[in-house]
Write an enzyme that holds these catalytic residues in place. Structure first.
Site, PDB file in Angstrom:
ATOM      1  N   CYS A   1       0.816  -1.230   0.000  1.00 31.09           N
ATOM      2  CA  CYS A   1       0.000   0.000   0.000  1.00 31.09           C
ATOM      3  C   CYS A   1       0.843   1.270   0.000  1.00 31.09           C
ATOM      4  CB  CYS A   1      -0.936  -0.005   1.201  1.00 31.09           C
ATOM      5  SG  CYS A   1      -2.028  -1.421   1.212  1.00 31.09           S
TER       6      CYS A   1
ATOM      7  N   HIS B   1      -3.482   6.999   2.722  1.00 29.12           N
ATOM      8  CA  HIS B   1      -3.903   5.699   2.194  1.00 29.12           C
ATOM      9  C   HIS B   1      -5.260   5.344   2.813  1.00 29.12           C
ATOM     10  CE1 HIS B   1      -4.165   1.606   1.128  1.00 29.12           C
ATOM     11  NE2 HIS B   1      -3.911   1.137   2.336  1.00 29.12           N
TER      12      HIS B   1
ATOM     13  N   ASN C   1     -10.230  -0.357  -0.009  1.00 26.15           N
ATOM     14  CA  ASN C   1      -8.769  -0.219   0.038  1.00 26.15           C
ATOM     15  C   ASN C   1      -8.200  -0.668  -1.308  1.00 26.15           C
ATOM     16  OD1 ASN C   1      -6.029  -0.587   0.429  1.00 26.15           O
ATOM     17  ND2 ASN C   1      -6.229  -1.553   2.436  1.00 26.15           N
TER      18      ASN C   1
HETATM   19  O1  UT7 Z   1      -3.711  -1.396   3.754  1.00 32.18           O
HETATM   20  C1  UT7 Z   1      -3.553  -2.037   4.995  1.00 32.18           C
HETATM   21  C2  UT7 Z   1      -4.340  -3.277   4.946  1.00 32.18           C
HETATM   22  N1  UT7 Z   1      -5.109  -3.693   6.024  1.00 32.18           N
HETATM   23  C3  UT7 Z   1      -5.705  -2.950   6.981  1.00 32.18           C
HETATM   24  O2  UT7 Z   1      -5.585  -1.777   7.097  1.00 32.18           O
HETATM   25  C4  UT7 Z   1      -6.613  -3.694   7.909  1.00 32.18           C
HETATM   26  C5  UT7 Z   1      -6.506  -3.218   9.331  1.00 32.18           C
HETATM   27  N2  UT7 Z   1      -7.503  -3.881  10.152  1.00 32.18           N
HETATM   28  C6  UT7 Z   1      -8.814  -3.541  10.132  1.00 32.18           C
HETATM   29  O3  UT7 Z   1      -9.202  -2.661   9.384  1.00 32.18           O
HETATM   30  C7  UT7 Z   1      -9.740  -4.250  11.079  1.00 32.18           C
HETATM   31  O4  UT7 Z   1      -8.996  -5.046  11.995  1.00 32.18           O
HETATM   32  C8  UT7 Z   1     -10.779  -5.158  10.353  1.00 32.18           C
HETATM   33  C9  UT7 Z   1     -11.768  -4.282   9.586  1.00 32.18           C
HETATM   34  C10 UT7 Z   1     -10.092  -6.113   9.419  1.00 32.18           C
HETATM   35  C11 UT7 Z   1     -11.581  -5.951  11.402  1.00 32.18           C
HETATM   36  O5  UT7 Z   1     -12.202  -5.063  12.316  1.00 32.18           O
HETATM   37  P1  UT7 Z   1     -12.089  -5.326  13.891  1.00 32.18           P
HETATM   38  O6  UT7 Z   1     -12.876  -4.290  14.571  1.00 32.18           O
HETATM   39  O7  UT7 Z   1     -10.610  -5.418  14.217  1.00 32.18           O
HETATM   40  O8  UT7 Z   1     -12.811  -6.715  14.053  1.00 32.18           O
HETATM   41  P2  UT7 Z   1     -12.247  -8.048  14.722  1.00 32.18           P
HETATM   42  O9  UT7 Z   1     -11.168  -8.650  13.875  1.00 32.18           O
HETATM   43  O10 UT7 Z   1     -11.962  -7.786  16.169  1.00 32.18           O
HETATM   44  O11 UT7 Z   1     -13.503  -8.987  14.641  1.00 32.18           O
HETATM   45  C12 UT7 Z   1     -14.663  -8.763  15.446  1.00 32.18           C
HETATM   46  C13 UT7 Z   1     -15.695  -9.805  15.101  1.00 32.18           C
HETATM   47  C14 UT7 Z   1     -15.152 -11.231  15.080  1.00 32.18           C
HETATM   48  O12 UT7 Z   1     -16.184 -12.087  15.586  1.00 32.18           O
HETATM   49  P3  UT7 Z   1     -16.117 -12.631  17.089  1.00 32.18           P
HETATM   50  O13 UT7 Z   1     -14.831 -13.381  17.201  1.00 32.18           O
HETATM   51  O14 UT7 Z   1     -16.117 -11.392  17.953  1.00 32.18           O
HETATM   52  O15 UT7 Z   1     -17.347 -13.451  17.202  1.00 32.18           O
HETATM   53  C15 UT7 Z   1     -14.959 -11.522  13.622  1.00 32.18           C
HETATM   54  O16 UT7 Z   1     -15.050 -12.897  13.294  1.00 32.18           O
HETATM   55  O17 UT7 Z   1     -16.197  -9.560  13.782  1.00 32.18           O
HETATM   56  C16 UT7 Z   1     -16.131 -10.776  13.017  1.00 32.18           C
HETATM   57  N3  UT7 Z   1     -15.931 -10.400  11.611  1.00 32.18           N
HETATM   58  C17 UT7 Z   1     -16.943 -10.123  10.801  1.00 32.18           C
HETATM   59  N4  UT7 Z   1     -18.272 -10.097  10.982  1.00 32.18           N
HETATM   60  C18 UT7 Z   1     -19.040  -9.752   9.926  1.00 32.18           C
HETATM   61  C19 UT7 Z   1     -14.749 -10.267  10.950  1.00 32.18           C
HETATM   62  N5  UT7 Z   1     -15.001  -9.897   9.686  1.00 32.18           N
HETATM   63  C20 UT7 Z   1     -16.351  -9.797   9.559  1.00 32.18           C
HETATM   64  C21 UT7 Z   1     -17.199  -9.453   8.511  1.00 32.18           C
HETATM   65  N6  UT7 Z   1     -18.531  -9.440   8.733  1.00 32.18           N
HETATM   66  N7  UT7 Z   1     -16.744  -9.115   7.288  1.00 32.18           N
END
Ligand code: UT7
Length: 350
Positions: free
Chosen positions: A114, A257, A287
């Site tokens: 990125c 970004h 993204n």
């Molecule tokens: O260019 C750089 C590239 N990457 C990034 O910048 C990504 C950086 N990270 C993020 O943006 C965030 O960590 C995410 C958007 C990927 C995830 O958000 P989060 O608030 O960190 O969620 P989490 O990983 O803590 O997940 C919370 C819950 C989980 O369920 P449980 O374990 O609490 O039951 C996940 O399984 O949300 C669940 N989950 C989803 N639910 C519905 C994860 N993805 C999804 C989804 N839809 N797409």
């Protein structure tokens, strides 16, 4: 120190096909509300079967050349930031160079995920400053949809496709324009926090079981990347401003970004920068990796959000973990981006 380099043209290309959160909820177990609340993304563009990083990059480059009112034969160098090249080789930049008719230009890719566009911009600006080029086309182009694992809801909701480009030219003494700070960093100890497998991935379990799949796809520890992103973006932006001898009050616009609205809000809070001065377009694009910054810059320029003399802060973060920030003194492009015929056609369809 600021290099005497002007951005004289901007261009962008987003494919016609739109994928909404509701569309995604039919593919994986997710919901529009979850995606918007956690990321800010509403929709993203997906390349057509016959589109690649080079075809989209060429569209953006053509628009940038038209905006700079520059003939492609005058271009000395095409540098493309991409982590989704058309193939292992030749470079995607080479295909763009041919497609736009820049027949005298050298061409190569830079892969810093990125942070690829900022890395390519740094190479382009330094080539002009060193006297090895006078006119450079810097492209960011990505076909992320081809390396997304469409069964993994934690990553497939985040990414989109598209391309953006700028034209760099030498600024004459006394003319506005300058590319400064040129801060680039990486932390390879966290290389496995977000990576994409590919044809050259080791077949031993050097990475993870997921790496053994023949098809390239993204593997990510979202929370680790999120935490690192906030720190790295804020620190690079603040260090770049210090290097440029500026404060946050001098920043007319920040073009970061576009990964997650919560990351941008945390960065802005940490810098003391009001969100009104932060360009946000991830709601419509998702993204797009190295494409995010040039597309957001072109949109800001076309929308009249930039005036000659403005200090524009660019900041990026991503796989590597690579990050960077630069300060561009806006010189004003020669003409508002005139969409190329194909890009105009595709926009009309949307
Ligand atoms: O260019 C750089 C590239 N990457 C990034 O910048 C990504 C950086 N990270 C993020 O943006 C965030 O960590 C995410 C958007 C990927 C995830 O958000 P989060 O608030 O960190 O969620 P989490 O990983 O803590 O997940 C919370 C819950 C989980 O369920 P449980 O374990 O609490 O039951 C996940 O399984 O949300 C669940 N989950 C989803 N639910 C519905 C994860 N993805 C999804 C989804 N839809 N797409």
């Amino acid at each position: 120190m600021s290099l005497p380099v002007r951005i004289t043209g901007v261009g962008r290309y987003l494919p016609a096909r739109m994928l909404t959160n509701t569309d995604l909820a039919r593919i994986v177990d997710t919901a529009h509300e979850w995606i918007v609340t956690r990321t800010g993304i509403h929709e993203r563009r997906i390349a057509a079967d016959d589109e690649t990083s080079s075809t989209m990059g060429a569209e953006a480059a053509r628009e940038a050349l038209a905006s700079a009112r520059l003939d492609p034969t005058g271009v000395d160098l095409v540098v493309t930031g991409t982590c989704t090249p058309d193939g292992m080789f030749p470079s995607t930049a080479t295909r763009i160079q041919h497609a736009i008719g820049a027949r005298r230009a050298a061409a190569f890719d830079v892969n810093a995920a990125c942070t690829g566009f900022l890395s390519a911009l740094s190479v382009g600006a330094q080539s002009i400053a060193a006297g090895t080029a006078e006119r450079v086309v810097v492209v960011g182009s990505e076909t992320m949809s081809r390396i997304v694992d469409w069964t993994d809801r934690t990553t497939c909701v985040l990414f989109g496709d598209g391309a953006g480009a700028v034209v760099l030219e030498r600024a004459a003494p006394g003319e506005p324009g300058g590319v400064g700070a040129l801060l680039l960093r990486s932390d390879g100890s966290q290389a496995d926090a977000i990576y994409a497998t590919g044809p050259c991935t080791p077949t031993a379990a050097a990475l993870s079981a997921a790496a053994l799949s023949a098809e390239a796809h993204i593997v990510m520890d979202g929370q680790a990347v999120f935490r690192a992103a906030v720190t790295a973006l804020s620190e690079s932006a603040s260090d770049a401003l210090a290097r440029a001898g500026l404060t946050v009050d001098d920043v007319a616009l920040c073009v970061p970004h576009q990964a997650n609205i919560r990351i941008l809000q945390a960065m802005a809070r940490s810098l003391g920068l009001p969100m009104q001065r932060v360009v946000v377009n991830l709601d419509r694009t998702g993204n797009i990796s190295s494409t995010s910054i040039p597309v957001a810059l072109a949109e800001a320029s076309d929308a009249g959000r930039l005036r000659p003399g403005d200090q524009v802060l660019l900041a990026a973060f991503g796989g590597g973990l690579a990050c960077g920030a630069m300060v561009v003194e806006w010189s004003g492009v020669r003409a508002p981006a005139a969409p190329s015929a194909a890009a105009a056609g595709r926009r009309a369809e949307t």
